[in-house]
Design a protein around this motif. Structure first.
Motif, mmCIF file in Angstrom:
data_model
loop_
_atom_site.group_PDB
_atom_site.id
_atom_site.type_symbol
_atom_site.label_atom_id
_atom_site.label_comp_id
_atom_site.label_asym_id
_atom_site.label_seq_id
_atom_site.Cartn_x
_atom_site.Cartn_y
_atom_site.Cartn_z
ATOM 1 N N GLU A 1 89.840 17.873 27.457
ATOM 2 C CA GLU A 1 91.082 17.707 26.711
ATOM 3 C C GLU A 1 92.056 16.859 27.525
ATOM 4 O OE1 GLU A 1 91.426 18.662 23.694
ATOM 5 O OE2 GLU A 1 89.653 19.938 23.479
ATOM 6 N N VAL A 2 93.096 16.325 26.852
ATOM 7 C CA VAL A 2 94.004 15.386 27.506
ATOM 8 C C VAL A 2 94.649 15.970 28.761
ATOM 9 C CG1 VAL A 2 96.162 14.104 27.218
ATOM 10 C CG2 VAL A 2 94.425 14.024 25.442
ATOM 11 N N PRO A 3 95.214 17.200 28.751
ATOM 12 C CA PRO A 3 95.814 17.713 29.980
ATOM 13 C C PRO A 3 94.806 17.844 31.112
ATOM 14 C CG PRO A 3 96.481 19.031 28.089
ATOM 15 C CD PRO A 3 95.373 18.139 27.630
ATOM 16 N N THR A 4 93.564 18.234 30.773
ATOM 17 C CA THR A 4 92.545 18.387 31.802
ATOM 18 C C THR A 4 92.153 17.036 32.384
ATOM 19 O OG1 THR A 4 91.708 20.132 30.351
ATOM 20 C CG2 THR A 4 90.442 19.644 32.322
ATOM 21 N N VAL A 5 91.983 16.032 31.523
ATOM 22 C CA VAL A 5 91.648 14.694 32.000
ATOM 23 C C VAL A 5 92.757 14.164 32.892
ATOM 24 C CG1 VAL A 5 91.249 12.310 31.295
ATOM 25 C CG2 VAL A 5 90.167 14.175 30.038
ATOM 26 N N ARG A 6 94.016 14.351 32.444
ATOM 27 C CA ARG A 6 95.143 13.901 33.263
ATOM 28 C C ARG A 6 95.130 14.578 34.615
ATOM 29 N NH1 ARG A 6 98.798 16.920 35.586
ATOM 30 N NH2 ARG A 6 99.094 18.105 33.689
ATOM 31 N N SER A 7 94.892 15.885 34.650
ATOM 32 C CA SER A 7 94.886 16.616 35.910
ATOM 33 C C SER A 7 93.729 16.186 36.795
ATOM 34 C CB SER A 7 94.806 18.122 35.631
ATOM 35 O OG SER A 7 95.875 18.534 34.806
ATOM 36 N N CYS A 8 92.575 15.935 36.180
ATOM 37 C CA CYS A 8 91.418 15.484 36.954
ATOM 38 C C CYS A 8 91.679 14.110 37.558
ATOM 39 C CB CYS A 8 90.172 15.465 36.064
ATOM 40 S SG CYS A 8 88.659 14.992 36.924
ATOM 41 N N ILE A 9 92.245 13.204 36.759
ATOM 42 C CA ILE A 9 92.584 11.874 37.274
ATOM 43 C C ILE A 9 93.551 11.995 38.442
ATOM 44 C CG2 ILE A 9 93.770 9.711 36.717
ATOM 45 C CD1 ILE A 9 92.676 10.033 33.859
ATOM 46 N N ALA A 10 94.568 12.842 38.282
ATOM 47 C CA ALA A 10 95.544 13.035 39.350
ATOM 48 C C ALA A 10 94.872 13.573 40.608
ATOM 49 C CB ALA A 10 96.648 13.979 38.883
ATOM 50 N N ALA A 11 93.980 14.548 40.427
ATOM 51 C CA ALA A 11 93.293 15.115 41.589
ATOM 52 C C ALA A 11 92.437 14.065 42.291
ATOM 53 C CB ALA A 11 92.429 16.299 41.156
ATOM 54 N N LEU A 12 91.734 13.236 41.515
ATOM 55 C CA LEU A 12 90.905 12.194 42.117
ATOM 56 C C LEU A 12 91.758 11.168 42.860
ATOM 57 C CD1 LEU A 12 88.305 11.565 39.258
ATOM 58 C CD2 LEU A 12 88.022 12.927 41.330
ATOM 59 N N LEU A 13 92.909 10.826 42.279
ATOM 60 C CA LEU A 13 93.790 9.881 42.960
ATOM 61 C C LEU A 13 94.348 10.469 44.252
ATOM 62 C CD1 LEU A 13 95.726 8.396 39.909
ATOM 63 C CD2 LEU A 13 93.993 7.256 41.298
ATOM 64 N N VAL A 14 94.690 11.757 44.227
ATOM 65 C CA VAL A 14 95.167 12.418 45.446
ATOM 66 C C VAL A 14 94.096 12.407 46.520
ATOM 67 C CG1 VAL A 14 95.815 14.652 46.407
ATOM 68 C CG2 VAL A 14 96.889 13.855 44.310
ATOM 69 N N LEU A 15 92.883 12.769 46.137
ATOM 70 C CA LEU A 15 91.799 12.797 47.110
ATOM 71 C C LEU A 15 91.501 11.401 47.642
ATOM 72 C CD1 LEU A 15 89.410 15.341 45.343
ATOM 73 C CD2 LEU A 15 90.909 15.751 47.295
#
Length: 747
Positions: free
Chosen positions: A323-337
């Protein structure tokens, strides 16, 4: 000598203004790029607001021409080029969503029909709390049907049957077009269904015939089923929501309590859940990999742990439905890492902007939904708050005792919760007409309880179940979830727990959001200028007038504002979708609803509460909603109700139909002529016209539901007849010849 200033004075002000703007933008040079997703979102929103292709094309051309003119005419001026870049981003957003809507085009069933069909199950959504399963089906060999159907199947009609994607199914169903908004500003499922390529919604009649399937049960469904076997009821439903994104087992009353208490975000997989999972995996891998001496000496442990955390985040996103919030959070986590791996600052607003851009490119239609807005507003507020130097000074860790450290952590949590609640309030009020008041305080307990107790205990229980030893961990998980549910109910039922508004003005909402973004994105002193549009927009929203009459799109439900502020309804309401929609549009808080199985959602006829409109559940006397026939001065018989309302210095005579039985045409025409307003869910005979407004079947089909403000003679309708968005003018397919005259999009 004095003539020179006189000749050049007319150019002094523009030059000074441009120099001042350039200086401001130079001081904010790191923040300017953060407005690109805002501008793109503005272009997408503009496409949704404008009614037709001529205006879309004209606006697109105007945006491009203005951007080109500013770019060529600004020279080295930073302000002109920044505005030109924003206009180009807005044009790109408009073109993107326009193209996306064309790619999603699919036919829609023309009218309610009952038909038999066979097809392939595309998706299953078990809803144990409603004793039903929602199916997305692709029909086979039926050119007269849409490519996707969303149907609700009662659990009693498939006892013990396992429904899996890819499985063949034969069934008989009652179908209807995806319903539009029932009232002005209401939920528009037709818009969402268009982008999902769903051309009909409906209910399965009787027991379906299931074909053999070699496909195993999807991991998401298997995981949810296992959790519910260990923790039945809402407790298991909440754990399933955290583990797999499946919310179907949460009782409606408990979900309503979570919404009213400001804890509903815990049920939607977003940043909190992804961060907890990724952080937990990284911590575990670092401890395990540190035992390997060669890896530890080479300094590879953090990088490998981060890679493992990234894989866990991606897997979790796919498992929970992306879902959109999950994708957004995953993208954010990948960018942080990725930033950590490169030695860069990780958590910044640039990361949030990058995630927003990617989501808008993939799903541009998401911007008009509350999920996208709430998700990105919350994370932007968190990052902006904790990036502020003063906040960093307050909340930074330091060498101090555990009591002072715990107090500092608690203060940071409360401050963050208060900021998030303030930022999300306009969005919640605009979309849901209500916002929780005590959410910040409730989250102080709920977030640590979820992050540090429920999720780790559930993960441990699932791991121990492999050896049959998970019972103690499941007990701990259940106790923690029950505490969370008790907290939600306690906060939801507290006095003044919810602020409610009638339908707020879209202009006020846009102004408030612009002010919020101005405060959150800029970093220098002029960020506080955003408080002015924020305050004006909030006041505009808060001043939304209460309608005198509300009429749903099917004409069956009419709500009348009485002189004492209560509302009376033409037909008794149950606890379903029609009741909730009328209450939201009227700005009423009806308190905690005692929802039953199949309770109201806007997604189709199978979700309609069985008591809606059947006269079995009347509101109690003295409630915020009462029965219109019981109001003194209202004259009713089996077919009609007639009453008078004093508004705007005149008395309005109103006539509303209660039945579809045949009435003498001459009498009906005479009654219409004596009324200022006539409301009917039937076709009226020729000549039956009110003095001011007639809302019969034809008018409601064209305009949808309506909100009437009699003092100002204002009429708001759910559908603009000039609207040419593709879901308002889709290609139609017939279904078959078994038309169902009793079904309607509102039933």
């Amino acid at each position: 000598m004095a003539s020179v200033p006189l000749q050049t004075s007319k150019w002094a002000w523009p030059r000074a203004a441009r120099a001042w703007l350039d200086a401001r933008l130079e001081a904010e040079r790191d923040q300017v790029g953060l407005w690109l997703p805002v501008a793109m979102g503005g272009g997408i929103s503009l496409w949704f607001l404008l009614p037709g292709p001529m205006l879309w094309a004209g606006s697109l051309a105007l945006l491009l021409a203005a951007a080109l003119a500013l770019w060529l005419g600004s020279g080295d001026a930073r302000g002109g080029r920044a505005v030109a870049g924003g206009l180009l981003a807005a044009a790109a957003g408009m073109a993107l969503v326009w193209g996306h809507s064309q790619l999603a085009a699919a036919p829609v069933v023309a009218r309610p029909v009952t038909t038999s069909l066979s097809g392939i199950i595309v998706r299953t959504e078990p809803m144990p709390a409603r004793q039903a399963t929602r199916l997305t089906i692709a029909p086979m060999g039926r050119s007269d049907l849409p490519p996707r159907l969303r149907l609700t199947l009662a659990d009693r009609d498939h006892p013990g049957a396992r429904l899996v994607p890819g499985q063949g199914i034969g069934l008989r169903a009652r179908l209807m077009p995806p319903p539009g908004p029932s009232l002005p500003g209401g939920y528009d499922f037709a818009q969402r269904a268009w982008f999902d390529r769903i051309g009909a919604v409906g209910t399965v009649i009787g027991r379906p015939v299931l074909g053999a399937s070699d496909a195993g049960e999807p991991l998401r469904a298997s995981l949810s089923r296992h959790i519910l076997a260990q923790l039945p009821g809402s407790a298991g439903g909440i754990v399933a929501a955290l583990a797999s994104g499946d919310r179907g087992a949460i009782a409606e009353a408990d979900e309503d309590a979570m919404r009213r208490s400001g804890l509903a975000h815990l049920l939607s997989i977003s940043g909190l859940h992804v961060t907890a999972l990724v952080g937990g995996v990284i911590l575990l891998l670092m401890r395990l990999l540190a035992l390997h001496q060669r890896l530890a000496r080479r300094g590879a442990v953090p990088l490998l742990a981060a890679a493992g955390g990234a894989l866990a985040g991606v897997g979790y996103t796919l498992l929970t439905g992306a879902e959109v919030p999950t994708v957004r959070s995953c993208i954010a986590a990948l960018l942080v890492l990725g930033a950590l791996a490169l030695g860069r600052e990780a958590v910044t607003l640039r990361l949030v902007a990058a995630g927003a851009m990617l989501v808008l490119i993939l799903w541009p239609e998401a911007i008009v939904g509350p999920s996208f807005q709430l998700s990105f507003a919350a994370v932007t507020a968190i990052v902006a708050l904790h990036s502020h130097p003063r906040a960093q000074g307050w909340f930074a860790r330091r060498d101090e005792g555990w009591l002072a450290g715990s107090g500092r952590f608690l203060l940071a949590l409360i401050a963050t919760g208060l900021v998030i609640e303030a930022v999300l309030a306009p969005i919640a009020l605009f979309h849901f007409h209500k916002a929780g008041v005590y959410g910040a305080l409730a989250n102080v307990i709920a977030i640590p309880l979820t992050t540090f107790v429920i999720m780790p205990a559930a993960a441990l229980a699932l791991a121990l179940d492999a050896a049959g030893l998970g019972a103690p961990a499941w007990w701990v998980t259940g106790q923690a979830v029950e505490a969370l549910i008790a907290l939600a109910h306690g906060v939801a039922t507290a006095p003044g727990a919810v602020v409610v508004l009638p339908r707020p003005a879209a202009g006020g909402f846009a102004l408030a959001i612009l002010g919020l973004l101005w405060v959150l994105i800029w970093s220098t002193g002029w960020r506080w200028w955003g408080l002015v549009p924020l305050a004006l927009g909030s006041l505009w929203m808060a001043s939304a007038p209460v309608p005198d009459l509300l009429v749903t799109g099917d004409g069956r439900h009419v709500a009348v504002r009485l002189d004492d502020g209560r509302f009376a309804t033409l037909r008794p309401l149950g606890e379903g979708f029609a009741r909730d929609q009328l209450a939201e549009a009227a700005g009423l808080d009806l308190g905690m609803a005692a929802h039953g199985p199949g309770g109201g959602t806007p997604e189709g006829p199978g979700d309609r509460h069985p008591a809606d409109g059947n006269g079995t559940h009347a509101a109690p006397p003295g409630a915020a909603m009462t029965a219109l026939p019981d109001v003194p001065g209202v004259q009713c018989n089996a077919d009609m109700c007639r009453w008078t309302m004093a508004r705007g210095g005149r008395r309005w005579q109103i006539l509303a139909a209660r039945s579809r039985y045949q009435v003498d045409a001459a009498e009906l025409i005479a009654a219409c002529a004596a009324a200022d307003i006539v409301i009917a869910d039937r076709w009226l005979p020729p000549g039956c016209a009110a003095r001011w407004l007639t809302l019969d079947r034809d008018a409601l089909d064209q305009h949808g539901g309506a909100a009437l403000f009699l003092a100002s003679r204002r009429i708001d309708t759910a559908i603009d007849p000039a609207d040419r968005h593709p879901w308002r003018r889709p290609d139609m397919v017939s279904g078959n010849d078994e038309a169902d005259p009793k079904a309607s999009p509102e039933s």
